[in-house]
Design an enzyme around this catalytic site. Structure first.
Site, PDB file in Angstrom:
ATOM      1  N   ASP A 202       0.838  -1.200   0.000  1.00 51.54           N
ATOM      2  CA  ASP A 202       0.000   0.000   0.000  1.00 51.54           C
ATOM      3  C   ASP A 202       0.875   1.253   0.000  1.00 51.54           C
ATOM      4  O   ASP A 202       0.599   2.222  -0.699  1.00 51.54           O
ATOM      5  CB  ASP A 202      -0.920  -0.012   1.227  1.00 51.54           C
ATOM      6  CG  ASP A 202      -1.595  -1.364   1.371  1.00 51.54           C
ATOM      7  OD1 ASP A 202      -2.291  -1.766   0.434  1.00 51.54           O
ATOM      8  OD2 ASP A 202      -1.371  -2.057   2.395  1.00 51.54           O
TER       9      ASP A 202
ATOM     10  N   HIS B  92      -4.593  -3.356   6.187  1.00 50.70           N
ATOM     11  CA  HIS B  92      -4.404  -3.619   4.749  1.00 50.70           C
ATOM     12  C   HIS B  92      -5.785  -3.978   4.184  1.00 50.70           C
ATOM     13  O   HIS B  92      -6.122  -5.152   4.029  1.00 50.70           O
ATOM     14  CB  HIS B  92      -3.388  -4.739   4.542  1.00 50.70           C
ATOM     15  CG  HIS B  92      -3.284  -5.163   3.095  1.00 50.70           C
ATOM     16  ND1 HIS B  92      -2.841  -4.329   2.109  1.00 50.70           N
ATOM     17  CD2 HIS B  92      -3.581  -6.324   2.482  1.00 50.70           C
ATOM     18  CE1 HIS B  92      -2.871  -4.955   0.948  1.00 50.70           C
ATOM     19  NE2 HIS B  92      -3.325  -6.175   1.153  1.00 50.70           N
TER      20      HIS B  92
HETATM   21  P1  NAD Z   1      -1.773 -18.527  -4.490  1.00 53.17           P
HETATM   22  O1  NAD Z   1      -3.069 -19.223  -4.353  1.00 53.17           O
HETATM   23  O2  NAD Z   1      -1.158 -18.360  -5.844  1.00 53.17           O
HETATM   24  O3  NAD Z   1      -0.674 -19.246  -3.592  1.00 53.17           O
HETATM   25  C1  NAD Z   1      -0.924 -19.575  -2.270  1.00 53.17           C
HETATM   26  C2  NAD Z   1      -0.129 -20.846  -2.010  1.00 53.17           C
HETATM   27  O4  NAD Z   1      -0.233 -21.116  -0.625  1.00 53.17           O
HETATM   28  C3  NAD Z   1      -0.677 -22.065  -2.761  1.00 53.17           C
HETATM   29  O5  NAD Z   1       0.393 -22.670  -3.477  1.00 53.17           O
HETATM   30  C4  NAD Z   1      -1.222 -22.969  -1.663  1.00 53.17           C
HETATM   31  O6  NAD Z   1      -1.031 -24.338  -1.946  1.00 53.17           O
HETATM   32  C5  NAD Z   1      -0.373 -22.515  -0.487  1.00 53.17           C
HETATM   33  N1  NAD Z   1      -0.980 -22.725   0.824  1.00 53.17           N
HETATM   34  C6  NAD Z   1      -2.265 -22.566   1.186  1.00 53.17           C
HETATM   35  N2  NAD Z   1      -2.423 -22.886   2.472  1.00 53.17           N
HETATM   36  C7  NAD Z   1      -1.205 -23.228   2.939  1.00 53.17           C
HETATM   37  C8  NAD Z   1      -0.737 -23.653   4.205  1.00 53.17           C
HETATM   38  N3  NAD Z   1      -1.553 -23.810   5.231  1.00 53.17           N
HETATM   39  N4  NAD Z   1       0.586 -23.916   4.323  1.00 53.17           N
HETATM   40  C9  NAD Z   1       1.413 -23.785   3.280  1.00 53.17           C
HETATM   41  N5  NAD Z   1       1.029 -23.396   2.060  1.00 53.17           N
HETATM   42  C10 NAD Z   1      -0.272 -23.113   1.899  1.00 53.17           C
HETATM   43  O7  NAD Z   1      -1.944 -17.113  -3.752  1.00 53.17           O
HETATM   44  P2  NAD Z   1      -0.980 -15.841  -3.833  1.00 53.17           P
HETATM   45  O8  NAD Z   1      -1.424 -14.989  -4.944  1.00 53.17           O
HETATM   46  O9  NAD Z   1       0.448 -16.275  -3.750  1.00 53.17           O
HETATM   47  O10 NAD Z   1      -1.424 -15.085  -2.507  1.00 53.17           O
HETATM   48  C11 NAD Z   1      -1.154 -15.604  -1.234  1.00 53.17           C
HETATM   49  C12 NAD Z   1      -1.811 -14.743  -0.168  1.00 53.17           C
HETATM   50  O11 NAD Z   1      -1.240 -13.435  -0.165  1.00 53.17           O
HETATM   51  C13 NAD Z   1      -3.320 -14.532  -0.378  1.00 53.17           C
HETATM   52  O12 NAD Z   1      -3.968 -14.598   0.883  1.00 53.17           O
HETATM   53  C14 NAD Z   1      -3.400 -13.124  -0.928  1.00 53.17           C
HETATM   54  O13 NAD Z   1      -4.640 -12.524  -0.692  1.00 53.17           O
HETATM   55  C15 NAD Z   1      -2.285 -12.473  -0.135  1.00 53.17           C
HETATM   56  N6  NAD Z   1      -1.774 -11.186  -0.634  1.00 53.17           N
HETATM   57  C16 NAD Z   1      -1.452 -10.241   0.296  1.00 53.17           C
HETATM   58  C17 NAD Z   1      -0.923  -9.020  -0.108  1.00 53.17           C
HETATM   59  C18 NAD Z   1      -0.580  -7.945   0.902  1.00 53.17           C
HETATM   60  O14 NAD Z   1      -0.255  -6.824   0.488  1.00 53.17           O
HETATM   61  N7  NAD Z   1      -0.610  -8.212   2.204  1.00 53.17           N
HETATM   62  C19 NAD Z   1      -0.706  -8.781  -1.461  1.00 53.17           C
HETATM   63  C20 NAD Z   1      -1.035  -9.773  -2.382  1.00 53.17           C
HETATM   64  C21 NAD Z   1      -1.574 -10.989  -1.952  1.00 53.17           C
HETATM   65  C1  LMR Z   2      -3.494  -6.676  -2.713  1.00 51.38           C
HETATM   66  O1  LMR Z   2      -3.620  -5.650  -2.067  1.00 51.38           O
HETATM   67  O2  LMR Z   2      -3.182  -6.682  -3.920  1.00 51.38           O
HETATM   68  C2  LMR Z   2      -3.677  -7.998  -2.029  1.00 51.38           C
HETATM   69  O3  LMR Z   2      -4.052  -7.819  -0.701  1.00 51.38           O
HETATM   70  C3  LMR Z   2      -4.583  -8.924  -2.744  1.00 51.38           C
HETATM   71  C4  LMR Z   2      -6.009  -8.475  -2.612  1.00 51.38           C
HETATM   72  O4  LMR Z   2      -6.863  -9.311  -2.283  1.00 51.38           O
HETATM   73  O5  LMR Z   2      -6.282  -7.299  -2.840  1.00 51.38           O
END
Ligand code: NAD
Ligand code: LMR
Length: 328
Positions: free
Chosen positions: A161, A189
């Site tokens: 952010d 967030h």
């Molecule tokens: P994704 O689905 O591509 O990958 C997630 C991976 O985590 C998968 O490979 C899945 O098998 C694995 N997984 C699920 N549960 C698990 C567990 N208990 N232990 C180990 N591995 C596990 O998702 P992504 O795009 O990589 O996003 C991951 C997370 O990050 C999501 O919750 C998404 O919303 C979040 N995210 C947060 C931010 C932020 O700014 N904070 C930004 C982008 C995404």
């Molecule tokens: C983001 O801000 O891109 C991540 O938290 C993914 C989402 O769900 O928005």
């Protein structure tokens, strides 16, 4: 040669994992002189473990001089064993039309289990960054599930952010991103976050005075930064990955290596500053030095800002209430 640092990454075969691991192994997170051992956790299902194996094959094929070892596992206690840094990425992402808090109960269990495992086996100084959404409350769950670790070791990612906002400000003011200092994103967030450039400077001069557009701030900038994640999902059909991985690298880089007096935003357990109840994981302005962060204190909070901070805090309190039963 320095001793390797053990970096645990959960969800390592997911899309953020894929954008993250190669940059960690090339030294972008901890420095070009710092060897790392990657301890990678994925779900105990065949498809996830096979994908993880493939990622490790690719890591091997890069022949990174700083990659001192890899561990692939489906057991959190193996992944977190002696970990110095833990990037908790693995969780379900949201899809179109969902808010991050819709993931709360789906993902909460993961962070209870992982908090307990960190408590049991990680380095006592482990630095934990929660990326998986809803990141602030998941970090809170992990922190509460790890009573033997210092709560200060648990952080949530607001750096994406922060970076998104810097980019918008740079375009609006016609200044380079790197020239902007003293910027912060307060709170959760989520769309309630409050990106605040009242204190920001460019070359020592006020960025707010330079922009001088209260309407843009309230009706364009703040909502655009708050809803950027949804806009990416809408455009890509998937949530942000490369920019999220980049922000995770920035967050840990700055926490470990310091900000040289410059401000950044970290989601951290409140110490009561700005009236935020102790322990709530909240985006604050911080500087970092010697592996420790310090909240910038006593900034004046005007009426508009207080309302924004109250709103994001109320949402965090609601999320915290929604998981209280899981924390005993
Ligand atoms: P994704 O689905 O591509 O990958 C997630 C991976 O985590 C998968 O490979 C899945 O098998 C694995 N997984 C699920 N549960 C698990 C567990 N208990 N232990 C180990 N591995 C596990 O998702 P992504 O795009 O990589 O996003 C991951 C997370 O990050 C999501 O919750 C998404 O919303 C979040 N995210 C947060 C931010 C932020 O700014 N904070 C930004 C982008 C995404
Ligand atoms: C983001 O801000 O891109 C991540 O938290 C993914 C989402 O769900 O928005």
């Amino acid at each position: 040669m320095k001793q390797p640092v053990r970096v645990a990454v959960t969800g390592a075969a997911g899309q953020i994992g894929y954008a993250l691991l190669f940059r960690i192994a090339s030294g972008e997170m901890l420095g070009k002189d710092q060897p790392v051992i990657l301890q990678l956790l994925e779900l105990p299902i065949e498809k996830a473990q096979a994908a993880l194996k493939g990622v490790i094959m690719e890591l091997e094929d890069c022949a990174f001089p700083l990659l001192a070892g890899t561990v692939a596992t489906d057991d959190p206690e193996v992944a977190f064993k002696d970990a110095d840094i833990a990037l908790l990425v693995g969780a379900m992402p949201r899809g179109p039309g969902m808010e991050r808090k819709d993931l709360l109960l789906k993902n909460a269990e993961i962070f209870t289990v992982q908090g307990k495992a960190l408590n049991k086996v990680a380095s006592r100084d482990v630095k934990v960054l929660v990326v998986g959404n809803p990141a602030n409350t998941n970090a809170y769950i992990a922190m509460k599930s790890a009573p033997d670790l210092d709560p200060k070791n648990f952080t949530a990612m607001l750096r994406l952010d922060h970076n998104r906002a810097l980019s918008q400000l740079s375009t609006k003011a016609g200044v380079a991103v790197g020239e902007i200092e003293k910027f912060v994103v307060w709170g959760n967030h989520s769309p309630t976050m409050y990106p605040d450039y009242r204190f920001a400077t460019v070359g020592g001069a006020s960025l707010k005075d330079k922009i001088n557009d209260a309407d843009w701030n309230a009706n364009d900038f703040i909502p655009k930064v708050g809803k950027r994640g949804a806009a990416i999902i809408e455009a890509r059909g998937l949530s942000s990955a490369a920019s999220a991985a980049n922000a995770a690298i920035d967050h840990i880089h700055d926490w470990v290596l310091g900000t040289n007096g410059k401000w950044t935003t970290m989601g951290i357990p409140s110490d009561g500053s700005y009236g935020i109840p102790e322990g709530v994981i909240f985006g604050f302005p911080v500087t970092t030095e010697n592996g420790k962060y310090t909240i910038i204190k006593d900034l004046p909070i005007d009426e508009f800002s207080q309302k924004a901070i109250d709103k994001t805090l109320a949402e965090l309190e609601e999320e915290r209430g929604g998981v209280a039963h899981l924390l005993g």
